[in-house]
Structures are given as C-alpha cells and as structure tokens.
Design an enzyme around this catalytic site. Structure first.
Site, short mmCIF file in Angstrom:
data_model
loop_
_atom_site.label_atom_id
_atom_site.label_comp_id
_atom_site.label_asym_id
_atom_site.label_seq_id
_atom_site.Cartn_x
_atom_site.Cartn_y
_atom_site.Cartn_z
N HIS A 197 1.25 -64.33 33.16
CA HIS A 197 0.32 -65.45 33.07
C HIS A 197 0.18 -66.10 34.44
O HIS A 197 0.89 -65.77 35.40
CB HIS A 197 0.76 -66.48 32.02
CG HIS A 197 2.09 -67.11 32.30
ND1 HIS A 197 2.28 -68.11 33.22
CD2 HIS A 197 3.30 -66.88 31.74
CE1 HIS A 197 3.55 -68.48 33.23
NE2 HIS A 197 4.19 -67.76 32.35
N CYS A 218 9.07 -65.36 31.93
CA CYS A 218 7.79 -64.66 32.06
C CYS A 218 7.57 -64.22 33.51
O CYS A 218 8.35 -64.55 34.40
CB CYS A 218 6.65 -65.57 31.62
SG CYS A 218 6.64 -65.91 29.85
#
Length: 395
Positions: free
Chosen positions: A344, A370
């Site tokens: 992301h 992430c």
C-alpha cells in the site's frame, strides 16, 4: 310489622287456652300457629335487610356519579375530568391507528385551547411520520404529524425490466512505459427489482466497484466490453467497443534524439509470467516479467517488533482506500498478498494528508508488517498488475 306479629300471637294464645279447656286434640293447632307465625317473620326480616343494603348502595352510587360528571356549555354531559386528564398525558398507537398527543400549554394559532386535534386515521403502508420544527410568529416548538408520500397520493413501485447505459469514465490512460492503454467503464443500471449485473471482463478484479470495469489493452488491440443485467421482469445487455490509441506524448528518445524501442513486450493479462521480489535487507521491490526486471521501487517493510512475514505468497485482493483505526492511519492502493499483510501507499492522516514523518522513513523498516510504497508506485502496482502474481519476500 309488630302489629302483625301481635295479632298472630293473640290468635295462638286463644287457641291454646281453648285447647286446654276442652282438652281436645285441637292443641296441635298451637304449634302449627307458631310455625305459621315464625315463617313470615324470617322472610320479612331478610327482605328488610336486603332492601336497606340496596338503598345504601344506590345512595352512594348516585353521589359518586354526581361528583364526576361535568356539564358542558350546551347542557350535555361531557367526558369525566379524570379521563380527560389521562388522555391528555398519553399518545396511543393501537390497532393501526394513531392518536396524537395534546399539545403543551404553549401558545398555538390552531385554536384558543392550544391543543392539536386528534387524528384517528389508520396508517397505511405509504404513510410516514414526519417531525417538523415550526418557528412561525405564533407557534414555536415541534410537532409530529402524519403525511402520505407524493403529496397525499399513494406511492406504488411498479416492476420494470432492466436497462443499461455504458459510458467511459476514464481513458484512454497509459501505463508501463506506454505499453498498456486502459479504460474504465461505468454501467448505469436501473430496474425494479434491482437487476443483477455482470461484465464480460474486468482487469481490475472488481477493485473499482461492482458497476465499474477496467479493460487493459496492448498495442493495436481492441475489445468489446459486454454488460448483462437481469431481474424477474426480464434481461438485457449493452456493449461498448474499446480500442488501442497511441499516446502522442509517449515516444521515448535517447540523448541523440533517436527513438528507443521497448526492451521487452509485457502481457499484463497473464499473471503466471510475473514475479514480485521483496528484498527486506535492501528495502526494495522488483517486478519481474519472464525473469526480466521491468520495474524497481523503494519500500518500507515491517519494524523489528512487527516484521514482514517471509515466504512465497500470491496477490489475491485489491482495495482502493482503507482506514485502520488501531493505528489511526489510512492508505491508498492496497494489494493483499497474505492475511493482514498488503502492499500500500505511504500512510495518510485523518484529514487526508500524507504523513510527512512516515514518508521520510521510506527505504527503512517502518511499517506494522505491510510493504509500503511511494504513492505513484503503489498506484502503478494496483492499477497495472493483475491478481494472482507470486510474491517472494526474503532478506
């Protein structure tokens, strides 16, 4: 009553004396006379008691009713005051009818009493309760009133067959050094009941919503996008043709002004030929097509206390934007590869601003597990690469 008893006693005594004088069997008359006298006495006493009780009950009942009845101006009987008070303090909804509560003692222009009229009209399925605030010169406060949809007319929703209108909302746009031309097409669907719809193709894998499809085209390619919709009233379909368009600003030149041919032709519809390599030591993401690197990007993996899991995974979902309350952060262009771990963009705050302190950490371990990318890189990753690509994460 006493005179009646005395008469019978005298008769009995006379008979008794006579029987003694005659010493005849008429003495039995005495006892029979006593029985005859005792029976009416008992009945008379019982009736007298009952009549007294009935008179007392009638007196108390009439006295109580006389206190509770109020006479109106026309001489008729009005509702008892106790019932008026209780009805003014309640709002009743019973048997499908509404009874509006009397208004407060505040002034009202509806009448001198300052109360609203009672409504006992049954509620239909098209009737709604509307609460309105009034601020007129003679009426302040709020009240609840009933109204029918469509200005008093019943609103009937009629069944209708599906209808589709396709139109391009984005495109042509270009990606991967002008090797991909893509469009986004929206379908405006109507019908009653609302139709179920589907596209013949969507290269974004429903990333933009159920009524938007993205079509990726390669050089000189065209595609006819078909959308189908159906409900209980019927079915229909619509088509739109999308064609490759050269990007007039997409030609690359070297320092001598000579045009450069693409080094490799990339088919972005085939996920089997791609590999995403994440090097946590270098904090770098490399995208390979047929074992050739076509793009490299800096990244930020997980911090030591929240490391990014190592192994081989597969991309399986795309999310345009998400807010994570636990971390008070949001981000764009999410691509999931394993459980709660995704690629992301750099985080954004609640106001929609990119967090500068997190941007400055790019290239170092800084995430909660992430893989963070720069906004433009996350957008390219999200829009260009298909799902189902292998992801290799290692040190």
């Amino acid at each position: 009553m006493n005179k009646f008893i005395k008469i019978f006693k005298r008769i009995a005594n006379a008979v008794n004396r006579r029987s003694r004088q005659c010493k005849a069997p008429y003495g039995k008359v005495y006892f029979r006379a006593r029985s005859v006298v005792a029976l009416p006495v008992t009945l008379s006493v019982t009736l007298a008691v009952l009549l007294s009780l009935m008179c007392l009950f009638a007196l108390f009942f009439l006295a109580g009713c006389g206190q509770g009845i109020v006479t109106d101006e026309n001489g008729g009987q009005a509702q008892p005051q106790s019932e008026q008070a209780s009805s003014a303090d309640e709002q009743i909804i019973k048997d499908g009818s509404t009874v509006s509560k009397n208004a407060e003692s505040s002034p009202d222009t509806n009448g001198p009493s300052g109360t609203e009229s009672l409504s006992t009209e049954p509620l239909s399925s098209d009737t709604v309760l509307i609460k309105t605030d009034e601020s007129d010169a003679g009426n302040t406060g709020s009240k609840t009133e009933t109204a029918n949809v469509s200005e008093g007319k019943e609103l009937k929703i009629l069944p209708a067959p599906p209808a589709i209108n396709l139109h391009i909302i984005l495109g042509p746009e270009y990606a991967q050094e002008n090797q991909v031309c893509f469009y986004r097409v929206m379908a405006d669907v109507s019908g009653e009941p609302f139709p179920a719809m589907s596209f013949s193709k969507d290269d974004s894998n429903d990333a933009w919503g159920p009524n938007i499809a993205q079509i990726n085209l390669i050089k000189d390619e065209s595609y006819t996008l078909r959308c189908e919709a159906s409900n209980s009233q019927g079915a229909t379909a619509a088509e739109i043709k999308l064609v490759w368009v050269d990007n007039p600003a997409g030609q690359q030149e070297n320092s001598n002004g000579e045009q450069l041919a693409p080094e490799i032709f990339v088919d972005y519809t085939d996920s089997a030929n791609f590999l995403v390599d994440v090097n946590l030591t270098m904090q770098q993401v490399s995208v390979l097509y047929k074992e050739t690197i076509i793009k490299t990007m800096p990244c930020s993996g997980g911090k030591p206390e929240t490391p990014t899991p190592q192994g081989v995974y597969t991309t399986n979902q795309k999310i345009y934007y998400a807010w994570i309350p636990k971390f008070a952060q949001g981000a764009f262009y999410w691509t999931r590869f394993y459980g709660p771990y995704l690629f992301h963009s750099v985080p954004y705050d609640a106001s929609g601003n990119m967090m500068a302190e997190e941007l400055n950490k790019m290239g170092t371990p800084a995430s909660h597990g992430c893989v963070r990318l720069l906004l433009e890189d996350a957008k390219w990753f999200y829009e260009t690469l298909p799902l189902g690509i292998k992801v290799s994460i290692h040190n």
